[in-house]
Design a protein around this motif. Structure first.
Motif, PDB file in Angstrom:
ATOM      1  N   GLU A 225       0.834  -1.198   0.000  1.00  0.00           N
ATOM      2  CA  GLU A 225       0.000   0.000   0.000  1.00  0.00           C
ATOM      3  C   GLU A 225       0.870   1.250   0.000  1.00  0.00           C
ATOM      4  OE1 GLU A 225      -3.892  -1.664   2.442  1.00  0.00           O
ATOM      5  OE2 GLU A 225      -2.144  -0.968   3.558  1.00  0.00           O
ATOM      6  N   GLY A 228       1.996   3.203   3.261  1.00  0.00           N
ATOM      7  CA  GLY A 228       1.737   1.966   3.975  1.00  0.00           C
ATOM      8  C   GLY A 228       2.663   1.780   5.154  1.00  0.00           C
ATOM      9  N   TYR A 229       2.493   0.643   5.810  1.00  0.00           N
ATOM     10  CA  TYR A 229       3.264   0.293   7.011  1.00  0.00           C
ATOM     11  C   TYR A 229       4.744   0.195   6.666  1.00  0.00           C
ATOM     12  CZ  TYR A 229       4.983  -2.715  10.819  1.00  0.00           C
ATOM     13  OH  TYR A 229       5.694  -3.259  11.855  1.00  0.00           O
ATOM     14  N   MET A 253      -6.747  -0.105  -1.011  1.00  0.00           N
ATOM     15  CA  MET A 253      -5.765  -0.298  -2.070  1.00  0.00           C
ATOM     16  C   MET A 253      -6.447  -0.373  -3.442  1.00  0.00           C
ATOM     17  SD  MET A 253      -3.226  -3.549  -2.836  1.00  0.00           S
ATOM     18  CE  MET A 253      -1.822  -3.182  -1.792  1.00  0.00           C
ATOM     19  N   THR A 270      -3.963  -3.770   4.527  1.00  0.00           N
ATOM     20  CA  THR A 270      -4.590  -3.541   5.833  1.00  0.00           C
ATOM     21  C   THR A 270      -6.046  -3.165   5.558  1.00  0.00           C
ATOM     22  OG1 THR A 270      -3.750  -1.257   5.767  1.00  0.00           O
ATOM     23  CG2 THR A 270      -2.473  -2.872   7.022  1.00  0.00           C
ATOM     24  N   GLN A 274      -6.933   0.906   6.897  1.00  0.00           N
ATOM     25  CA  GLN A 274      -5.683   1.074   6.164  1.00  0.00           C
ATOM     26  C   GLN A 274      -4.685   1.897   6.974  1.00  0.00           C
ATOM     27  OE1 GLN A 274      -3.949   3.739   4.451  1.00  0.00           O
ATOM     28  NE2 GLN A 274      -2.472   2.243   3.663  1.00  0.00           N
TER      29      GLN A 274
END
Length: 496
Positions: A225, A228-229, A253, A270, A274
């Motif tokens: 993503e 993202g993380y 996403m 996620t 998200q």
């Protein structure tokens, strides 16, 4: 049996020449003890073995050990206390000579550099040196954890601890904990699973690493993503997996195959909240992603990191529950619901891969902490875990409301990111593209306020500018002062 001091000195003596003359032996032993004192291996105030004991441990005559002790007492390195022993002095003598660093085979000291993979992993590191305070993202209020209740369970189990709790973990973790997790996931997250499908890991990073090692090869690609993380980046980089950033919108996403982009081995998502922007993946996209993964041989890794904390609307079911026999790996953690230092997370794998994942987990990580796992299993079976989540959901809802009201009052509602949903443990503020959010992050940290720059969560340009503010660990009554500091910094930057 030799003392630790004896082992230390034998190792250092072995680094110099063998079969020395007696005078050389005295000098070498003196140098070894001096060097160990200088580099802290022998701490100030520590007691040394008696001369007779040291001579026996090193295989020297007692006269040699006695001479060395007397010499170092005279030089001011040691002090002898009658009837007690010989000790390292608290204060070194003035102008004390430094012991030369040992050299092997006469060559100058040299170490090989980090690998290219190691350099890449360090270069991309994002972990903060500060892990507590306003407004640290992703951090629950660890002070609210029912420590006394949990400690009572662990203490009782420890008093009658069986050998099985004192060995390495096999079979994916403690059986009772896997049973408790499976029951919880079926009820709370609509995950379709049996206990044998649960792999208990030491944190989400280990769960992700296990999945990537077992299901991917170096050179494979992964959809991630955007933003993202950040933690997944290091896992992918260290395993040689290429990242393909995929933009996020109001439905989560975006599915890149619709735009003719490259297919991948993995899709890391996620979907329930998200990270970090907050949208929920729409049901249409969930089914589309599952369908694509099944046709293309792709693995979907569902990170369900904080789905317990939704403050409005109905709970969002897991993506895994839509395709229990499909290519979905579900990952969850206790770091957000209990506390990060617990270091317990888990992965739910398809039933036909259970045995292989059990073997790999034992082979790669040699897991342990079974007493903690057993205590957590009982904590869950007693209903204490569910009760704690219910209690914290109310607390976090109030804290989120407080932070949002501060933003609206001091800055304006338009500062809150448009994709934000009323869930999770953080709020994202938007900033103009011309603002350097990394500089703001550093300035806030210097003033004792923790916030993460939104641009850090992007892999490639264009990067949105903003701040990720965690509210879970900040009581409402302690929120105003750090927020005022944040506003001061933002206004000062705006005037520049």
């Amino acid at each position: 049996m030799r003392s630790l001091v004896g082992d230390l000195l034998l190792a250092r003596l072995a680094q110099s020449s063998t079969a020395p003359a007696r005078g050389a032996l005295n000098r070498r032993l003196c140098e070894c003890i001096r060097g160990a004192i200088h580099d802290g291996s022998l701490e100030a105030g520590s007691r040394l073995p008696a001369s007779r004991e040291l001579a026996r441990e090193l295989g020297f005559s007692r006269n040699t050990a006695t001479f060395v002790y007397e010499q170092l007492v005279a030089e001011g390195y040691l002090r002898a206390v009658v009837g007690s022993g010989t000790y390292v002095r608290e204060r070194m003598p003035d102008a004390a000579p430094l012991a030369p660093a040992p050299r092997v085979c006469g060559m100058p000291p040299r170490r090989p550099a980090l690998s290219q993979r190691g350099f890449a992993a360090i270069d991309q590191a994002q972990a903060s040196t500060r892990q507590w305070g306003a407004f640290m993202p992703g951090l629950p209020d660890v002070t609210r954890f029912p420590q006394r209740q949990f400690a009572g369970i662990a203490s009782r189990l420890a008093r009658k601890m069986s050998p099985s709790l004192m060995t390495y973990s096999t079979g994916g973790g403690h059986a009772a904990l896997r049973e408790s997790i499976a029951q919880y996931l079926r009820q709370a997250r609509s995950v379709v699973c049996e206990p044998q499908q649960i792999i208990v890991t030491e944190g989400v990073q280990q769960a992700l690493d296990l999945v990537v090692r077992l299901l991917g090869d170096a050179g494979d690609a992964a959809w991630v993503e955007e933003p993202g993380y950040w933690g997944i980046r290091s896992v992918l980089a260290i395993n040689g997996i290429r990242m393909l950033p995929v933009r996020v919108d109001v439905e989560g996403m975006q599915l890149p195959h619709a735009e003719g982009r490259e297919n991948a081995r993995f899709a890391f998502v996620t979907p329930s909240h998200q990270y970090p922007l907050g949208p929920i993946m729409s049901m249409a996209r969930r089914f589309d992603l599952i369908d694509h993964a099944m046709r293309q041989g792709m693995w979907i890794v569902e990170d369900d990191y904080d789905s317990e904390f939704r403050f409005t609307g109905r709970p969002v079911p897991s993506l895994q529950g839509l395709a229990p026999d499909g290519p979905v790996i579900y990952v969850g953690t206790f770091s957000k619901t209990l506390y990060p230092g617990l270091r317990i997370a888990y992965a739910v794998v398809p039933s036909d891969l259970c045995e292989r994942f059990h073997v790999a987990h034992s082979e790669f990580y040699r897991g342990g902490h079974l007493l903690t796992q057993a205590a957590l299993a009982e904590f869950m079976s007693q209903g204490a875990y569910a009760a704690h989540i219910r209690r914290m959901r109310q607390i976090y809802a109030a804290r989120r409301s407080m932070l949002v009201s501060l933003v609206e009052r001091w800055l304006g509602r338009e500062w809150i990111h448009p994709l934000d949903t009323e869930a999770g443990l953080h709020v994202v503020l938007t900033l103009p593209d011309a603002v350097d959010d990394l500089a703001i992050e550093r300035e806030l940290l210097a003033g004792g306020v923790i916030a993460r720059a939104l641009s850090r969560y992007f892999v490639q340009a264009p990067r949105e500018r903003g701040l990720v503010l965690g509210f879970a660990s900040v009581p409402e009554g302690e929120m105003l002062r750090p927020f005022e500091r944040l506003v001061q910094v933002l206004r000062a930057r705006k005037r520049k």
